[in-house]
Scaffold this motif. Structure first.
Motif, PDB file in Angstrom:
ATOM      1  N   ARG A  29       0.956  -1.336   0.116  1.00 39.42           N
ATOM      2  CA  ARG A  29       0.085   0.108  -0.184  1.00 39.42           C
ATOM      3  C   ARG A  29       0.850   1.313   0.095  1.00 39.42           C
ATOM      4  NH1 ARG A  29      -2.835  -1.430   4.028  1.00 39.42           N
ATOM      5  NH2 ARG A  29      -4.512  -2.349   2.583  1.00 39.42           N
ATOM      6  N   SER A  30       1.841   1.074   0.785  1.00 39.57           N
ATOM      7  CA  SER A  30       2.810   2.459   0.791  1.00 39.57           C
ATOM      8  C   SER A  30       3.535   2.537  -0.479  1.00 39.57           C
ATOM      9  CB  SER A  30       3.997   2.074   1.834  1.00 39.57           C
ATOM     10  OG  SER A  30       4.719   3.077   2.033  1.00 39.57           O
ATOM     11  N   ALA A  31       3.986   1.604  -1.339  1.00 43.51           N
ATOM     12  CA  ALA A  31       4.598   1.811  -2.395  1.00 43.51           C
ATOM     13  C   ALA A  31       3.707   2.307  -3.450  1.00 43.51           C
ATOM     14  CB  ALA A  31       5.261   0.152  -2.937  1.00 43.51           C
ATOM     15  N   VAL A  32       2.294   1.833  -3.488  1.00 44.57           N
ATOM     16  CA  VAL A  32       1.425   2.148  -4.453  1.00 44.57           C
ATOM     17  C   VAL A  32       1.108   3.722  -4.152  1.00 44.57           C
ATOM     18  CG1 VAL A  32      -1.053   2.130  -5.039  1.00 44.57           C
ATOM     19  CG2 VAL A  32       0.419  -0.193  -4.882  1.00 44.57           C
ATOM     20  N   ASP A  33       1.096   4.098  -2.751  1.00 42.27           N
ATOM     21  CA  ASP A  33       0.735   5.460  -2.439  1.00 42.27           C
ATOM     22  C   ASP A  33       1.903   6.449  -3.013  1.00 42.27           C
ATOM     23  OD1 ASP A  33      -1.766   4.843  -1.154  1.00 42.27           O
ATOM     24  OD2 ASP A  33      -0.752   4.789   0.667  1.00 42.27           O
ATOM     25  N   GLN A  34       3.176   5.898  -2.784  1.00 41.48           N
ATOM     26  CA  GLN A  34       4.198   6.709  -3.344  1.00 41.48           C
ATOM     27  C   GLN A  34       4.333   6.956  -4.851  1.00 41.48           C
ATOM     28  OE1 GLN A  34       8.136   5.329  -1.805  1.00 41.48           O
ATOM     29  NE2 GLN A  34       7.083   4.880   0.251  1.00 41.48           N
ATOM     30  N   PHE A  35       3.826   5.618  -5.370  1.00 41.60           N
ATOM     31  CA  PHE A  35       4.083   5.933  -6.831  1.00 41.60           C
ATOM     32  C   PHE A  35       2.690   6.863  -7.425  1.00 41.60           C
ATOM     33  CE2 PHE A  35       2.919   4.556 -11.206  1.00 41.60           C
ATOM     34  CZ  PHE A  35       4.137   4.633 -11.875  1.00 41.60           C
ATOM     35  N   ALA A  36       1.824   6.678  -6.649  1.00 42.17           N
ATOM     36  CA  ALA A  36       0.486   7.627  -7.006  1.00 42.17           C
ATOM     37  C   ALA A  36       0.748   8.815  -6.700  1.00 42.17           C
ATOM     38  CB  ALA A  36      -0.681   7.133  -6.475  1.00 42.17           C
ATOM     39  N   ALA A  37       1.614   9.358  -5.838  1.00 38.50           N
ATOM     40  CA  ALA A  37       1.717  10.733  -5.354  1.00 38.50           C
ATOM     41  C   ALA A  37       2.467  11.455  -6.555  1.00 38.50           C
ATOM     42  CB  ALA A  37       2.629  11.004  -4.466  1.00 38.50           C
ATOM     43  N   ARG A  38       3.277  10.796  -7.660  1.00 34.12           N
ATOM     44  CA  ARG A  38       3.763  11.069  -8.565  1.00 34.12           C
ATOM     45  C   ARG A  38       3.049  11.023  -9.938  1.00 34.12           C
ATOM     46  NH1 ARG A  38       7.449   9.267  -4.961  1.00 34.12           N
ATOM     47  NH2 ARG A  38       9.190  10.065  -4.356  1.00 34.12           N
ATOM     48  N   VAL A  39       2.123   9.978 -10.062  1.00 34.68           N
ATOM     49  CA  VAL A  39       1.534   9.700 -11.219  1.00 34.68           C
ATOM     50  C   VAL A  39       0.192   9.585 -10.867  1.00 34.68           C
ATOM     51  CG1 VAL A  39       1.179   8.110 -12.997  1.00 34.68           C
ATOM     52  CG2 VAL A  39       3.629   8.344 -11.976  1.00 34.68           C
ATOM     53  N   LEU A  41      -3.273   8.194 -10.972  1.00 34.80           N
ATOM     54  CA  LEU A  41      -3.627   6.819 -11.396  1.00 34.80           C
ATOM     55  C   LEU A  41      -5.210   6.783 -10.794  1.00 34.80           C
ATOM     56  CD1 LEU A  41      -1.158   4.632  -9.691  1.00 34.80           C
ATOM     57  CD2 LEU A  41      -1.351   5.205 -12.141  1.00 34.80           C
ATOM     58  N   THR A  42      -5.896   6.076 -11.455  1.00 40.92           N
ATOM     59  CA  THR A  42      -7.484   5.804 -11.106  1.00 40.92           C
ATOM     60  C   THR A  42      -7.455   4.626  -9.938  1.00 40.92           C
ATOM     61  OG1 THR A  42      -7.904   3.864 -12.584  1.00 40.92           O
ATOM     62  CG2 THR A  42      -8.215   6.061 -13.630  1.00 40.92           C
ATOM     63  N   PRO A  43      -8.600   4.706  -9.421  1.00 40.82           N
ATOM     64  CA  PRO A  43      -8.590   3.694  -8.095  1.00 40.82           C
ATOM     65  C   PRO A  43      -8.329   2.155  -8.994  1.00 40.82           C
ATOM     66  CG  PRO A  43     -10.286   5.122  -8.041  1.00 40.82           C
ATOM     67  CD  PRO A  43      -9.763   5.558  -9.299  1.00 40.82           C
ATOM     68  N   ALA A  44      -9.021   1.901 -10.110  1.00 42.32           N
ATOM     69  CA  ALA A  44      -8.753   0.707 -10.708  1.00 42.32           C
ATOM     70  C   ALA A  44      -7.119   0.466 -11.087  1.00 42.32           C
ATOM     71  CB  ALA A  44      -9.405   0.518 -11.878  1.00 42.32           C
ATOM     72  N   GLN A  45      -6.240   1.461 -11.378  1.00 41.87           N
ATOM     73  CA  GLN A  45      -5.096   1.273 -11.843  1.00 41.87           C
ATOM     74  C   GLN A  45      -4.055   1.212 -10.300  1.00 41.87           C
ATOM     75  OE1 GLN A  45      -4.729   4.880 -13.812  1.00 41.87           O
ATOM     76  NE2 GLN A  45      -4.587   3.924 -15.717  1.00 41.87           N
ATOM     77  N   ARG A  46      -4.664   1.644  -9.587  1.00 41.73           N
ATOM     78  CA  ARG A  46      -3.869   1.663  -8.047  1.00 41.73           C
ATOM     79  C   ARG A  46      -4.102   0.226  -7.689  1.00 41.73           C
ATOM     80  NH1 ARG A  46      -3.200   6.844  -4.859  1.00 41.73           N
ATOM     81  NH2 ARG A  46      -3.367   5.633  -3.127  1.00 41.73           N
ATOM     82  N   HIS A  47      -5.187  -0.483  -7.774  1.00 39.61           N
ATOM     83  CA  HIS A  47      -5.398  -1.650  -7.402  1.00 39.61           C
ATOM     84  C   HIS A  47      -4.688  -2.775  -8.088  1.00 39.61           C
ATOM     85  CE1 HIS A  47      -7.593  -5.225  -5.801  1.00 39.61           C
ATOM     86  NE2 HIS A  47      -7.799  -5.614  -7.129  1.00 39.61           N
ATOM     87  N   LEU A  48      -4.630  -2.523  -9.406  1.00 38.86           N
ATOM     88  CA  LEU A  48      -3.845  -3.237 -10.426  1.00 38.86           C
ATOM     89  C   LEU A  48      -2.324  -3.145 -10.100  1.00 38.86           C
ATOM     90  CD1 LEU A  48      -5.580  -2.998 -13.750  1.00 38.86           C
ATOM     91  CD2 LEU A  48      -5.799  -5.013 -12.084  1.00 38.86           C
ATOM     92  N   LEU A  49      -1.728  -2.089  -9.843  1.00 40.40           N
ATOM     93  CA  LEU A  49      -0.291  -1.838  -9.138  1.00 40.40           C
ATOM     94  C   LEU A  49      -0.029  -2.469  -8.230  1.00 40.40           C
ATOM     95  CD1 LEU A  49       2.289  -0.473  -9.766  1.00 40.40           C
ATOM     96  CD2 LEU A  49       1.480   1.472  -8.655  1.00 40.40           C
ATOM     97  N   GLY A  50      -1.163  -2.596  -7.150  1.00 49.47           N
ATOM     98  CA  GLY A  50      -0.629  -3.049  -6.105  1.00 49.47           C
ATOM     99  C   GLY A  50      -0.692  -4.572  -6.151  1.00 49.47           C
ATOM    100  N   LEU A  51      -1.699  -5.094  -7.230  1.00 43.65           N
ATOM    101  CA  LEU A  51      -1.529  -6.620  -7.514  1.00 43.65           C
ATOM    102  C   LEU A  51      -0.181  -7.052  -8.119  1.00 43.65           C
ATOM    103  CD1 LEU A  51      -5.182  -7.233  -8.751  1.00 43.65           C
ATOM    104  CD2 LEU A  51      -4.224  -7.906  -6.516  1.00 43.65           C
ATOM    105  N   VAL A  52       0.352  -6.205  -9.098  1.00 49.74           N
ATOM    106  CA  VAL A  52       1.514  -6.406  -9.772  1.00 49.74           C
ATOM    107  C   VAL A  52       2.666  -6.444  -8.631  1.00 49.74           C
ATOM    108  CG1 VAL A  52       3.225  -5.254 -11.440  1.00 49.74           C
ATOM    109  CG2 VAL A  52       0.850  -5.565 -11.994  1.00 49.74           C
ATOM    110  N   ILE A  53       2.830  -5.679  -7.799  1.00 50.39           N
ATOM    111  CA  ILE A  53       3.956  -5.435  -6.874  1.00 50.39           C
ATOM    112  C   ILE A  53       3.626  -6.778  -5.945  1.00 50.39           C
ATOM    113  CG2 ILE A  53       4.495  -4.394  -4.605  1.00 50.39           C
ATOM    114  CD1 ILE A  53       3.616  -1.805  -5.975  1.00 50.39           C
TER     115      ILE A  53
END
Length: 81
Positions: A29-39, A41-53
């Protein structure tokens, strides 16, 4: 379940039952939040990024070796004559 293209049906939250899984979930969650602070992202993209990580962590996590049963052997055993 929707058959419409481009839709994501959210699943209910998964129960986190172990402290190790809780730590891993917090790190993801922290990694997704850090990335989303710079890029942006939609909620679905945030969710998918979390799954990829999560999958990336799963792929590189060492696994305990499987123990062979007590009667397993590398020696060929012939049946009694």
């Amino acid at each position: 379940m929707s058959t419409e293209l481009g839709t994501v049906t959210p699943l209910p939250p998964r129960m986190i039952t172990t402290p190790t899984r809780q730590q891993r979930s917090n790190a993801i969650r922290s990694a997704v939040d850090q990335f989303a602070a710079r890029v942006d992202l939609t909620p679905a993209q945030r969710h998918l990024l979390g799954l990829v990580i999560d999958e990336a962590i799963e792929a590189v996590t060492p696994r305990p070796s499987t123990l062979a049963p007590g009667n397993a052997s590398n020696e060929t055993m012939l049946p009694p004559a």
